[in-house]
Design a protein around this motif. Structure first.
Motif, PDB file in Angstrom:
ATOM      1  N   LYS A   1      55.605  49.561  36.567  1.00 13.40           N
ATOM      2  CA  LYS A   1      56.043  48.360  37.285  1.00 13.40           C
ATOM      3  C   LYS A   1      55.321  48.275  38.629  1.00 13.40           C
ATOM      4  O   LYS A   1      55.349  49.218  39.422  1.00 13.40           O
ATOM      5  CB  LYS A   1      57.547  48.411  37.526  1.00 13.40           C
ATOM      6  N   SER A   2      54.630  47.177  38.851  1.00  9.46           N
ATOM      7  CA  SER A   2      54.079  46.850  40.158  1.00  9.46           C
ATOM      8  C   SER A   2      54.997  45.840  40.820  1.00  9.46           C
ATOM      9  O   SER A   2      55.620  45.013  40.123  1.00  9.46           O
ATOM     10  CB  SER A   2      52.672  46.260  40.025  1.00  9.46           C
TER      11      SER A   2
ATOM     12  N   GLY B   1      47.642  49.804  25.972  1.00  5.50           N
ATOM     13  CA  GLY B   1      47.374  50.181  27.349  1.00  5.50           C
ATOM     14  C   GLY B   1      47.347  48.939  28.216  1.00  5.50           C
ATOM     15  O   GLY B   1      47.323  47.805  27.716  1.00  5.50           O
ATOM     16  N   PHE B   2      47.370  49.139  29.495  1.00  6.06           N
ATOM     17  CA  PHE B   2      47.299  48.002  30.398  1.00  6.06           C
ATOM     18  C   PHE B   2      46.705  48.469  31.719  1.00  6.06           C
ATOM     19  O   PHE B   2      46.625  49.666  32.008  1.00  6.06           O
ATOM     20  CB  PHE B   2      48.679  47.396  30.634  1.00  6.06           C
ATOM     21  N   ARG B   3      46.243  47.537  32.480  1.00  2.00           N
ATOM     22  CA  ARG B   3      45.804  47.853  33.836  1.00  2.00           C
ATOM     23  C   ARG B   3      46.252  46.751  34.782  1.00  2.00           C
ATOM     24  O   ARG B   3      46.164  45.557  34.470  1.00  2.00           O
ATOM     25  CB  ARG B   3      44.297  48.060  33.910  1.00  2.00           C
ATOM     26  N   ASN B   4      46.793  47.171  35.904  1.00  2.00           N
ATOM     27  CA  ASN B   4      47.189  46.222  36.929  1.00  2.00           C
ATOM     28  C   ASN B   4      45.959  45.699  37.652  1.00  2.00           C
ATOM     29  O   ASN B   4      44.952  46.396  37.757  1.00  2.00           O
ATOM     30  CB  ASN B   4      48.118  46.888  37.947  1.00  2.00           C
ATOM     31  N   PRO B   5      46.001  44.484  38.159  1.00  2.00           N
ATOM     32  CA  PRO B   5      44.917  44.009  39.015  1.00  2.00           C
ATOM     33  C   PRO B   5      44.714  44.959  40.195  1.00  2.00           C
ATOM     34  O   PRO B   5      45.662  45.531  40.729  1.00  2.00           O
ATOM     35  CB  PRO B   5      45.418  42.642  39.489  1.00  2.00           C
ATOM     36  N   THR B   6      43.469  45.150  40.582  1.00  2.00           N
ATOM     37  CA  THR B   6      43.141  46.080  41.654  1.00  2.00           C
ATOM     38  C   THR B   6      43.456  45.478  43.016  1.00  2.00           C
ATOM     39  O   THR B   6      43.802  44.298  43.136  1.00  2.00           O
ATOM     40  CB  THR B   6      41.657  46.448  41.604  1.00  2.00           C
TER      41      THR B   6
ATOM     42  N   ASN C   1      40.424  25.327  38.387  1.00  2.00           N
ATOM     43  CA  ASN C   1      41.778  25.704  38.803  1.00  2.00           C
ATOM     44  C   ASN C   1      42.302  26.922  38.045  1.00  2.00           C
ATOM     45  O   ASN C   1      43.298  26.851  37.305  1.00  2.00           O
ATOM     46  CB  ASN C   1      42.741  24.535  38.621  1.00  2.00           C
ATOM     47  N   PRO C   2      41.635  28.075  38.176  1.00  3.82           N
ATOM     48  CA  PRO C   2      42.030  29.264  37.404  1.00  3.82           C
ATOM     49  C   PRO C   2      43.433  29.744  37.752  1.00  3.82           C
ATOM     50  O   PRO C   2      43.914  29.585  38.877  1.00  3.82           O
ATOM     51  CB  PRO C   2      40.979  30.305  37.812  1.00  3.82           C
ATOM     52  N   ASP C   3      44.083  30.338  36.764  1.00  3.19           N
ATOM     53  CA  ASP C   3      45.410  30.912  36.978  1.00  3.19           C
ATOM     54  C   ASP C   3      45.308  32.164  37.841  1.00  3.19           C
ATOM     55  O   ASP C   3      44.273  32.839  37.879  1.00  3.19           O
ATOM     56  CB  ASP C   3      46.048  31.277  35.639  1.00  3.19           C
ATOM     57  N   LEU C   4      46.416  32.484  38.502  1.00  2.00           N
ATOM     58  CA  LEU C   4      46.469  33.717  39.274  1.00  2.00           C
ATOM     59  C   LEU C   4      46.437  34.907  38.326  1.00  2.00           C
ATOM     60  O   LEU C   4      46.947  34.855  37.209  1.00  2.00           O
ATOM     61  CB  LEU C   4      47.735  33.760  40.125  1.00  2.00           C
ATOM     62  N   VAL C   5      45.839  35.986  38.769  1.00  2.00           N
ATOM     63  CA  VAL C   5      45.607  37.140  37.910  1.00  2.00           C
ATOM     64  C   VAL C   5      46.920  37.847  37.562  1.00  2.00           C
ATOM     65  O   VAL C   5      47.867  37.877  38.354  1.00  2.00           O
ATOM     66  CB  VAL C   5      44.616  38.112  38.599  1.00  2.00           C
ATOM     67  N   SER C   6      46.961  38.389  36.357  1.00  2.00           N
ATOM     68  CA  SER C   6      48.100  39.180  35.898  1.00  2.00           C
ATOM     69  C   SER C   6      47.568  40.410  35.172  1.00  2.00           C
ATOM     70  O   SER C   6      46.354  40.505  34.919  1.00  2.00           O
ATOM     71  CB  SER C   6      48.983  38.339  34.958  1.00  2.00           C
ATOM     72  N   PRO C   7      48.401  41.386  34.817  1.00  2.00           N
ATOM     73  CA  PRO C   7      47.896  42.601  34.173  1.00  2.00           C
ATOM     74  C   PRO C   7      47.165  42.316  32.860  1.00  2.00           C
ATOM     75  O   PRO C   7      47.509  41.400  32.120  1.00  2.00           O
ATOM     76  CB  PRO C   7      49.171  43.433  33.934  1.00  2.00           C
TER      77      PRO C   7
ATOM     78  N   TYR D   1      38.932  50.547  17.363  1.00  2.00           N
ATOM     79  CA  TYR D   1      38.911  49.090  17.511  1.00  2.00           C
ATOM     80  C   TYR D   1      39.875  48.724  18.627  1.00  2.00           C
ATOM     81  O   TYR D   1      41.032  49.147  18.623  1.00  2.00           O
ATOM     82  CB  TYR D   1      39.333  48.397  16.214  1.00  2.00           C
ATOM     83  N   ASN D   2      39.390  47.950  19.600  1.00  2.00           N
ATOM     84  CA  ASN D   2      40.203  47.542  20.744  1.00  2.00           C
ATOM     85  C   ASN D   2      40.334  46.025  20.771  1.00  2.00           C
ATOM     86  O   ASN D   2      39.330  45.297  20.656  1.00  2.00           O
ATOM     87  CB  ASN D   2      39.567  47.996  22.062  1.00  2.00           C
ATOM     88  N   LYS D   3      41.551  45.556  20.966  1.00  2.00           N
ATOM     89  CA  LYS D   3      41.806  44.115  21.100  1.00  2.00           C
ATOM     90  C   LYS D   3      42.447  43.864  22.462  1.00  2.00           C
ATOM     91  O   LYS D   3      43.492  44.437  22.777  1.00  2.00           O
ATOM     92  CB  LYS D   3      42.735  43.622  19.985  1.00  2.00           C
ATOM     93  N   TYR D   4      41.787  43.018  23.268  1.00  2.00           N
ATOM     94  CA  TYR D   4      42.221  42.791  24.642  1.00  2.00           C
ATOM     95  C   TYR D   4      42.987  41.471  24.759  1.00  2.00           C
ATOM     96  O   TYR D   4      42.697  40.495  24.059  1.00  2.00           O
ATOM     97  CB  TYR D   4      41.024  42.765  25.586  1.00  2.00           C
ATOM     98  N   GLU D   5      43.926  41.473  25.661  1.00  2.00           N
ATOM     99  CA  GLU D   5      44.722  40.283  25.960  1.00  2.00           C
ATOM    100  C   GLU D   5      44.779  40.109  27.471  1.00  2.00           C
ATOM    101  O   GLU D   5      44.932  41.068  28.218  1.00  2.00           O
ATOM    102  CB  GLU D   5      46.133  40.437  25.381  1.00  2.00           C
ATOM    103  N   ASP D   6      44.626  38.859  27.929  1.00  2.00           N
ATOM    104  CA  ASP D   6      44.615  38.565  29.373  1.00  2.00           C
ATOM    105  C   ASP D   6      43.534  39.384  30.081  1.00  2.00           C
ATOM    106  O   ASP D   6      43.781  40.015  31.120  1.00  2.00           O
ATOM    107  CB  ASP D   6      45.989  38.839  29.997  1.00  2.00           C
ATOM    108  N   PHE D   7      42.330  39.340  29.527  1.00  2.00           N
ATOM    109  CA  PHE D   7      41.215  40.116  30.060  1.00  2.00           C
ATOM    110  C   PHE D   7      40.936  39.699  31.501  1.00  2.00           C
ATOM    111  O   PHE D   7      40.727  38.526  31.800  1.00  2.00           O
ATOM    112  CB  PHE D   7      39.976  39.879  29.196  1.00  2.00           C
ATOM    113  N   ILE D   8      40.934  40.683  32.413  1.00  2.00           N
ATOM    114  CA  ILE D   8      40.706  40.395  33.830  1.00  2.00           C
ATOM    115  C   ILE D   8      39.211  40.279  34.097  1.00  2.00           C
ATOM    116  O   ILE D   8      38.425  41.148  33.711  1.00  2.00           O
ATOM    117  CB  ILE D   8      41.299  41.491  34.730  1.00  2.00           C
ATOM    118  N   SER D   9      38.835  39.197  34.738  1.00  2.00           N
ATOM    119  CA  SER D   9      37.448  39.033  35.134  1.00  2.00           C
ATOM    120  C   SER D   9      37.393  38.033  36.275  1.00  2.00           C
ATOM    121  O   SER D   9      38.386  37.380  36.603  1.00  2.00           O
ATOM    122  CB  SER D   9      36.588  38.551  33.960  1.00  2.00           C
ATOM    123  N   SER D  10      36.222  37.934  36.862  1.00  2.00           N
ATOM    124  CA  SER D  10      36.032  36.947  37.919  1.00  2.00           C
ATOM    125  C   SER D  10      35.493  35.657  37.317  1.00  2.00           C
ATOM    126  O   SER D  10      34.800  35.678  36.305  1.00  2.00           O
ATOM    127  CB  SER D  10      35.073  37.469  38.982  1.00  2.00           C
ATOM    128  N   GLU D  11      35.825  34.540  37.915  1.00  2.00           N
ATOM    129  CA  GLU D  11      35.304  33.238  37.495  1.00  2.00           C
ATOM    130  C   GLU D  11      34.772  32.523  38.729  1.00  2.00           C
ATOM    131  O   GLU D  11      35.485  32.373  39.722  1.00  2.00           O
ATOM    132  CB  GLU D  11      36.392  32.402  36.815  1.00  2.00           C
TER     133      GLU D  11
END
Length: 910
Positions: free
Chosen positions: A585-586, A616-621, A692-698, A723-733
């Motif tokens: 939890k963050s 697995g998951f990763r929080n935004p840095t 108008n990108p959405d705010l970042v989430s895990p 095999y890895n399947k990603y959801e809500d992939f964090i990246s810059s736009e």
């Protein structure tokens, strides 16, 4: 007085307690001594190691009978019963293979690699001594499935299974249980302020997601480095390494690497150690003049030239727009002339590090231990992120207090850093230009000269541009001149990026974690529980984050449990079931549960088949959340809700009016960068697309893995596929935010047409489907007697439609095919050994904010020969890396990696 007498009585009882001594010599099956073999009294923490000649002597406060276990990496362990005092036990250990070695990282409990529920790689004492790389950290790139990307000579980033960046926030690195990621930037800093070679006990690496046990940052993998205990490894050991680095751009330069370790066991209860390391050399010079604006362009052929390792030419403007759209000058972009990187840095590579530890075991014949460990390090290197940074005098410190025994640990530590005299080389080039002549004056001189040459002088367009640049450049600060040096020295000490380039930071984080194993209390299964807590304290003084009014603090925590059960199915089959789950939890996001289930089936003691599924998951840095930095190419604004309005600046439009724009404009009033480019090419405003990108989430990943480990006669096989399947992939736009008007009703089109906008790099999640898959196989065997031969092949592939998502970059940055091989003999003849390592990497496309480009395929050969001098307890090694001399790079925009040649002398390193 009675209390003092009691204490003396207790002390006398301890001193006069019966003692038992056992001694002997440990050899391998060829009769050679094994220095550094471990001898431990079973059920206690009492133990010792063999000396350089394989001899040992162990004295314990315990009456016979009791048992001792003798072990050495790469050999099968043996247990013997001690039945009398002064007993001599000489042992010949039978050589095993790497699958017999014990690891802890896979399940947080000791187990053979052979039985590990997930893929794990190990780099132990034998591998460290035999590596042909210049140091043990560089030797990690010889491990199966591992990528090591080099920003510079001393800054290397380890990664597995794709999505590699220089700021690898997807990968975690623990040194003696402490995260060594820098507080300011949230990513591991390699071995810049890490461990010295003589203090390394073992290195373990888990590829892929490990969030179920290790939390949010263990997303792509995790690296564990464990140092030697002063209870087991005592005395003074040292190494000195001298050689040269050879690169076409930088020439041949001296290279020095040295370290010393001092450890002393004062008693069975107290021990201490101190380490010191120093490295100095010349960095790999980055000299690329490839044009990032126009493929194949040069300063002579492209007026808007922007060289990769040329800084200051990022400042560019449209001449017709600056002239008010009068049409008397062409509608073209022109950039200022920049400075080469070699003019803005000495390419110095240096690392100075020290650590110390106090270890106390207050209870006799108990594994309970209290540790205090301190680490400090400073270094100078080149780091490539959004820009290229000269990291000068960077300082990091860590302090840890830990309580531990065989069943539990509880530790707390703090990590703090200071940026020293570090600076951004891109803004150094930009602001040296501006110190000589403002952008307004430079472009004004350019336009005036062009108009005069064409209207009054009859010059052609080409001649007019040449005359305009010559006039605008008149009086420019030349590298090495007093004017240049004075401006340079002033700018690198100025943290305001409008006039300077200094990189400031005094951030820190506090971390606590613990684990308890109930195996001694519960017979049914091996059950563990644990948790962690971390608090960030960001303090860049407003130079990186939006912390101009004081430090930014936030926290996160997690708890986990694991249950492991061994099931004997029959005499030939055994099944190990491991299930774990973690809740994290963050304070900015909802909690997330990461489960993992793995099955390991052992057949006939020589074959093991494993399968696992986990999330697995990763929080935004910290950067994803709180950065507020004008990097020149774009303004980087983190997407924490309270960060959007914290970033605020005034901008002057082309009509002379001033507009205040906050970071919220990037997320609430912006166009996609690709659609603005289309508008420029077509003139059709209907192509504009609202961003108008959405705010970042895990970010989340679901991972499936199948593997096999086994021994087939003399051949050892280790295979895995995933095999890895990603959801809500964090990246810059990258988005374009107009200074006025609304993108919703189209009133912002006028601002875009007038170039009254700013470019932002936002942090968000992609809705695009991002998947990856791959496989790796490793083979090793003893051939022709005692020759070691091994190799591995790794396949890595991304499943992502770039054409359908032009505004989104995954930064996969990984070769599809890799092949590695090694051949050697630790005892070719008496006291003489050698090792040769070969690596091949397929070409791949590198994506990053600094620049995109192809990394060509490369082949390298490293080699070393070594000679042991038993009378001096020394090993002399002569070696070289990339001895073929063909230079290569692993990161687009970094320096070419040349060759290294060295000779080293190591003494008393068991």
């Amino acid at each position: 007085m009675k209390t003092i007498l009691k204490l003396f009585t207790m002390l006398f009882c301890v001193v006069s307690f019966a003692q038992t001594t056992v001694k002997g010599q440990i050899k391998d099956n060829t009769g050679l001594p094994l220095p550094g073999a471990n001898i431990v009294v079973l059920g206690t923490s009492s133990g010792t190691v063999t000396d350089f000649d394989g001899n040992y002597s162990l004295t314990v406060s315990q009456d016979p009978p009791f048992s001792i276990q003798i072990s050495y990496a790469g050999f099968e362990s043996q247990t013997f019963e001690v039945t009398s005092n002064n007993q001599t036990i000489d042992v010949t250990l039978k050589e095993g293979n790497e699958l017999d070695e014990v690891v802890i990282s896979a399940s947080r409990t000791p187990e053979r690699i052979f039985e590990s529920p997930v893929t794990v790689e190990r780099f132990g004492l034998k591998e460290i001594k035999n590596t042909a790389s210049a140091d043990f950290y560089g030797g990690l790139e010889n491990l199966k499935g591992v990528d090591v990307n080099s920003s510079s000579l001393t800054f290397k980033s380890v990664n597995t299974r794709g999505f590699a960046t220089t700021a690898n926030t997807r990968f975690m690195q623990l040194v003696d249980g402490m995260d060594n990621s820098t507080p300011a930037l949230n990513f591991p800093i390699g071995n810049l302020v890490g461990m010295i070679e003589t203090d390394v006990q073992s290195v373990e690496l888990l590829p892929g997601a490990s969030s179920a046990l290790y939390g949010a940052n263990a997303f792509n993998g995790i690296l564990f480095m464990q140092s030697k205990s002063p209870f087991d490894h005592q005395g003074i050991s040292a190494f000195v390494k001298r050689g040269i680095t050879s690169q076409e751009a930088a020439g041949d330069n001296a290279y020095t690497d040295l370290g010393v370790r001092m450890a002393y066991k004062f008693s069975d209860k107290f021990a201490a150690k101190v380490n010191f390391g120093y490295l100095h050399g010349k960095d790999w010079a980055a000299t690329s003049e490839v044009d990032s604006d126009l493929p194949g362009g040069t300063r002579a052929t492209n007026r808007n030239y922007n060289g990769i390792n040329v800084y200051g030419d990022e400042v560019s403007a449209n001449l017709n727009d600056l002239a008010g759209g009068t049409g008397i000058v062409p509608d073209v972009f022109v950039s200022r002339t920049g400075y080469n990187e070699r003019d803005l840095t000495e390419h110095k590579a240096e690392s100075v590090k020290a650590d110390w530890g106090l270890y106390y075991r207050p209870i006799t014949d108990s594994n309970f231990e209290i540790q205090y460990v301190g680490k400090v390090g400073t270094g100078t290197t080149i780091y490539q992120g959004t820009n290229r940074y000269n990291i000068d005098g960077f300082f990091q410190q860590q302090h840890k207090l830990e309580l531990k025994n065989d069943n539990y640990f509880l530790r707390g530590y703090v990590v703090a850093d200071r940026a020293g005299d570090s600076y951004d080389m891109v803004f150094t080039g930009i602001n040296i230009n501006r110190a000589w002549k403002s952008d307004e004056d430079w472009f004004g001189d350019y336009i005036n000269t062009y108009v005069a040459a064409t209207l009054g002088g009859g010059a052609t367009d080409e001649q007019a541009h040449a005359a305009a640049r010559a006039a605008a450049e008149s009086g420019r600060f030349e590298p090495g001149s007093d004017d240049f040096n004075n401006a340079f020295n002033r700018i690198i000490q100025d943290p305001d990026l409008a006039t300077g380039s200094k990189f400031q930071d005094q951030s820190k984080y506090y971390h606590a974690d613990g684990n308890y194993n109930f195996s001694e209390l519960i017979d049914f299964a091996d059950i563990q529980v644990g948790g962690s807590f971390r608090q960030y304290d960001l303090n860049s003084l407003g130079s990186i984050y939006t912390d101009f009014d004081g430090p930014i603090k936030y926290s996160e925590y997690g708890v986990y449990t694991q249950i492991q059960k061994n099931l004997e199915l029959n005499d030939l089959m055994a099944l190990k079931v491991t299930a774990s789950a973690r809740y994290d939890k963050s304070e900015f996001f909802d909690g997330f549960v990461s489960p993992r289930l793995s099955l390991g089936l052992t057949l006939n003691e020589n074959h093991n088949i494993r399968a696992s599924a986990q999330t697995g998951f990763r929080n935004p840095t910290t950067q994803d959340l709180f950065i507020g930095l004008d990097a020149g190419r774009a303004i980087l604004v983190g997407s924490s809700p309270d960060n959007l309005d914290r970033y605020s600046r005034d901008f002057v439009a082309n009509d002379g009016n001033t507009y205040t724009q906050t970071g919220a404009a990037a997320y609430n009033n912006s166009y996609t960068a690709s659609s603005v480019q289309q508008l420029g090419a077509t003139g059709d405003p209907t192509v504009l697309e609202i961003a108008n990108p959405d705010l970042v989430s895990p970010e989340k990943v679901t991972s499936f893995e199948i593997g096999y480990r086994g021994k087939i006669n003399k051949l050892t096989v280790d295979f895995s596929t995933y095999y890895n399947k990603y959801e809500d992939f964090i990246s810059s736009e990258v988005v374009i935010a107009p200074l006025y008007g609304s993108v919703a009703d189209g009133s912002a089109i006028a601002a875009i047409a007038n170039s009254d906008f700013r470019t932002y790099s936002t942090y968000t999640n992609s809705e695009a489907d991002v998947n990856s898959y791959g496989a790796s196989i490793g083979l090793s065997a003893k051939i022709f007697g005692d020759y070691d031969l091994g190799g591995s092949y790794t396949f890595t592939k991304q499943d992502f439609d770039q054409a359908a998502n032009p505004n989104f970059e995954t930064n996969f940055n990984t070769p599809e095919h890799k092949f590695k091989a090694h051949f050697g003999n630790t005892e070719l003849f008496k006291n003489f050994g050698f090792n040769v390592a070969y690596k091949f990497s397929d070409d791949y496309f590198w994506q990053a904010t600094f620049g995109d480009g192809i990394v060509p395929e490369f082949h390298t050969v490293d080699a070393q020969i070594n000679y042991k001098i038993p009378s001096l307890k020394s090993i002399v090694k002569v070696g070289g890396t990339n001895i073929g001399g063909k230079e290569y790079f692993t990161i687009f925009g970094s320096g070419y990696i040349g060759s290294m040649y060295y000779i080293s002398w190591t003494i008393n390193n068991l």
